[in-house]
Design an enzyme around this catalytic site. Structure first.
Site, PDB file in Angstrom:
ATOM      1  N   GLU A  19      -8.230  -7.182  13.035  1.00 12.16           N
ATOM      2  CA  GLU A  19      -6.920  -6.555  13.162  1.00 12.16           C
ATOM      3  C   GLU A  19      -5.811  -7.577  13.377  1.00 12.16           C
ATOM      4  O   GLU A  19      -4.742  -7.514  12.765  1.00 12.16           O
ATOM      5  CB  GLU A  19      -6.922  -5.562  14.332  1.00 12.16           C
ATOM      6  CG  GLU A  19      -7.294  -4.183  13.893  1.00 12.16           C
ATOM      7  CD  GLU A  19      -6.380  -3.720  12.778  1.00 12.16           C
ATOM      8  OE1 GLU A  19      -5.157  -3.657  12.977  1.00 12.16           O
ATOM      9  OE2 GLU A  19      -6.899  -3.448  11.678  1.00 12.16           O
ATOM     10  N   ASP A  34     -11.522   4.071  18.581  1.00 13.06           N
ATOM     11  CA  ASP A  34     -10.930   3.140  17.601  1.00 13.06           C
ATOM     12  C   ASP A  34     -11.791   1.891  17.384  1.00 13.06           C
ATOM     13  O   ASP A  34     -11.315   0.756  17.502  1.00 13.06           O
ATOM     14  CB  ASP A  34      -9.518   2.727  18.076  1.00 13.06           C
ATOM     15  CG  ASP A  34      -8.760   1.933  17.015  1.00 13.06           C
ATOM     16  OD1 ASP A  34      -8.977   2.173  15.812  1.00 13.06           O
ATOM     17  OD2 ASP A  34      -7.958   1.078  17.417  1.00 13.06           O
TER      18      ASP A  34
HETATM   19  O1  LIG Z   1      -5.227  -0.962   8.526  1.00 19.69           O
HETATM   20  C1  LIG Z   1      -5.270  -0.521   9.671  1.00 19.69           C
HETATM   21  O2  LIG Z   1      -5.646  -1.223  10.667  1.00 19.69           O
HETATM   22  C2  LIG Z   1      -4.867   0.915   9.986  1.00 19.69           C
HETATM   23  C3  LIG Z   1      -5.916   1.854   9.371  1.00 19.69           C
HETATM   24  C4  LIG Z   1      -7.153   1.825  10.224  1.00 19.69           C
HETATM   25  C5  LIG Z   1      -8.269   2.645   9.653  1.00 19.69           C
HETATM   26  C6  LIG Z   1      -9.530   2.105   9.714  1.00 19.69           C
HETATM   27  C7  LIG Z   1     -10.591   2.841   9.222  1.00 19.69           C
HETATM   28  C8  LIG Z   1     -10.380   4.104   8.686  1.00 19.69           C
HETATM   29  C9  LIG Z   1      -9.087   4.600   8.636  1.00 19.69           C
HETATM   30  C10 LIG Z   1      -8.013   3.895   9.143  1.00 19.69           C
HETATM   31  C11 LIG Z   1      -3.499   1.239   9.417  1.00 19.69           C
HETATM   32  C12 LIG Z   1      -2.345   0.632  10.234  1.00 19.69           C
HETATM   33  C13 LIG Z   1      -2.514   0.772  11.725  1.00 19.69           C
HETATM   34  O3  LIG Z   1      -2.330  -0.157  12.475  1.00 19.69           O
HETATM   35  N1  LIG Z   1      -2.830   1.981  12.170  1.00 19.69           N
HETATM   36  C14 LIG Z   1      -3.055   2.176  13.578  1.00 19.69           C
HETATM   37  C15 LIG Z   1      -1.859   2.915  14.220  1.00 19.69           C
HETATM   38  C16 LIG Z   1      -1.636   4.257  13.608  1.00 19.69           C
HETATM   39  C17 LIG Z   1      -0.862   4.500  12.508  1.00 19.69           C
HETATM   40  N2  LIG Z   1      -0.880   5.808  12.220  1.00 19.69           N
HETATM   41  C18 LIG Z   1      -1.702   6.453  13.093  1.00 19.69           C
HETATM   42  C19 LIG Z   1      -2.059   7.780  13.204  1.00 19.69           C
HETATM   43  C20 LIG Z   1      -2.939   8.140  14.223  1.00 19.69           C
HETATM   44  C21 LIG Z   1      -3.451   7.188  15.117  1.00 19.69           C
HETATM   45  C22 LIG Z   1      -3.094   5.859  15.033  1.00 19.69           C
HETATM   46  C23 LIG Z   1      -2.226   5.501  13.996  1.00 19.69           C
HETATM   47  C24 LIG Z   1      -4.354   2.925  13.776  1.00 19.69           C
HETATM   48  O4  LIG Z   1      -4.955   3.381  12.751  1.00 19.69           O
HETATM   49  O5  LIG Z   1      -4.763   3.013  14.936  1.00 19.69           O
HETATM   50  C25 LIG Z   1      -2.163  -0.845   9.889  1.00 19.69           C
HETATM   51  C26 LIG Z   1      -0.671  -1.119   9.733  1.00 19.69           C
HETATM   52  C27 LIG Z   1       0.044   0.221   9.953  1.00 19.69           C
HETATM   53  C28 LIG Z   1      -1.047   1.281   9.772  1.00 19.69           C
HETATM   54 ZN   LIG Z   2      -5.733  -3.090  10.200  1.00 17.04          ZN
END
Ligand SMILES: O=C(O)[C@H](CCc1ccccc1)CC1(C(=O)N[C@@H](Cc2c[nH]c3ccccc23)C(=O)O)CCCC1
Ligand SMILES: [Zn+2]
Length: 311
Positions: A171, A229
């Site tokens: 991450e 997470d």
């Molecule tokens: O790529 C990543 O690390 C995130 C996606 C992670 C993921 C992993 C496995 C299956 C599905 C999703 C997406 C991002 C992220 O940091 N998401 C966080 C925060 C977040 C965004 N939207 C959300 C909706 C609900 C909960 C948390 C979140 C997370 O998934 O935790 C990265 C940049 C912006 C969006």
């Molecule tokens: Zn990510």
């Protein structure tokens, strides 16, 4: 099939006008950028698709009849993927996520009410936001697009397991290159600020300069043991994020050199089960390789990790 590079126009998610590299065919244009070195070398391109709010990828390659594009999410996903390709190619000598000129595919309008984005293992996917105004189209932020593509780079190099400490490193490396590639002058080194509550300025998903602003740890003593997470990968990333922030803001360290150290650590030394202490050692070794023992960079990176209680 006859291909010819063309330049279209469109507005991004923040209503900003931008030029778009497209591929003309008799009767219209594909949202395909064939101007990058990867195209002449191996036929690789940057292609942007729509899932039409289903959970499909890649979905349908976007086309347009007059090269004036009216899908802001697609415009930004496409243009920002091009910027990320350019950064890795020109600054770090890496030819796309796989270093083999692999096509960069983005899918926008992924799922319904999806307030997130992701790397599927072969491509990027972007949701439209969650129906409330908490998130704008997720591809509307360059640091988000760079974050997702860097997951692809990580998978093809260290392949850090997406769990616990290795997952938090995974991450963090994505947040680091997200911010390096977005290259804003914002002092807080925010993540996702352009797509988080677009009506409220100054908030974000995470902060690298002060992870605690969003409840994330900035020291090993506050590492969060959780099953949520994937073991808190988006929370515990605050510790290596702060270490990088310490490093890049040390006087005498310039961003492009900090980027080289972090990229060399990822591509030469980190492995799938690396922990925070291994990341400290990998970045010290990378800095030593690049700038010599006792260099400003080696001292800065050593102190950067000590400051967050690693090593
Ligand atoms: O790529 C990543 O690390 C995130 C996606 C992670 C993921 C992993 C496995 C299956 C599905 C999703 C997406 C991002 C992220 O940091 N998401 C966080 C925060 C977040 C965004 N939207 C959300 C909706 C609900 C909960 C948390 C979140 C997370 O998934 O935790 C990265 C940049 C912006 C969006
Ligand atoms: Zn990510």
């Amino acid at each position: 099939v006859h291909h010819a590079a063309a330049v279209g126009q469109g507005k991004g998610v923040l209503n900003d006008n931008k030029s778009i590299n497209t591929d003309s065919y008799p009767g219209g244009y594909y949202l395909r950028d064939i101007t990058k070195p990867m195209y002449s070398q191996s036929g690789g391109a940057i292609e942007t698709y729509t899932a039409k709010n289903k959970m499909v990828s890649p979905g349908t390659l976007l086309t347009d009849s007059d090269n004036i594009w009216n899908d802001p999410a697609a415009v930004d996903a496409h243009v920002y993927a091009g910027k990320v390709y350019d950064y890795y190619y020109t600054k770090l000598g890496r030819n796309s996520f796989d270093d083999e000129g692999g096509t960069l595919k983005s899918t926008v309008h992924y799922r319904e009410n999806y307030g997130n984005a992701g790397w599927t293992g072969t491509q990027m996917v972007y949701g439209d936001g969650d129906g409330s105004d908490k998130y704008a189209y997720l591809s509307g932020a360059l640091d988000v697009v760079a974050h997702e593509i860097t997951h692809g780079v990580t998978e093809r190099t260290a392949d850090l397991v997406y769990e616990g400490q290795s997952g938090a490193l995974n991450e963090s490396w994505s947040d680091v290159f997200g911010n390096l590639i977005e290259n804003k002058s914002d002092p807080e080194w925010l993540c996702g600020e352009d797509i988080t509550t677009p009506n409220i300025p100054g908030d974000a998903l995470r902060s690298m300069s002060d992870p605690t602003k969003y409840g994330d740890p900035d020291h090993m003593r506050d590492y969060v043991d959780t099953t949520e997470d994937h073991g808190g990968v988006h929370t515990n990333s605050g510790i290596p994020n702060k270490a990088f922030y310490n490093f890049v803001t040390t006087s005498g360290v310039i961003r492009d050199n900090a980027a080289k150290v972090w990229y060399r650590a990822l591509s030469q030394y980190l492995t799938s089960n690396s922990k925070f202490i291994d990341a400290r050692n990998a970045t010290i070794q990378a800095a030593t390789d690049l700038f010599g023992a006792g260099s400003t960079e080696v001292n800065a990176v050593t102190n950067a990790w000590s400051n967050v209680g690693v090593g």
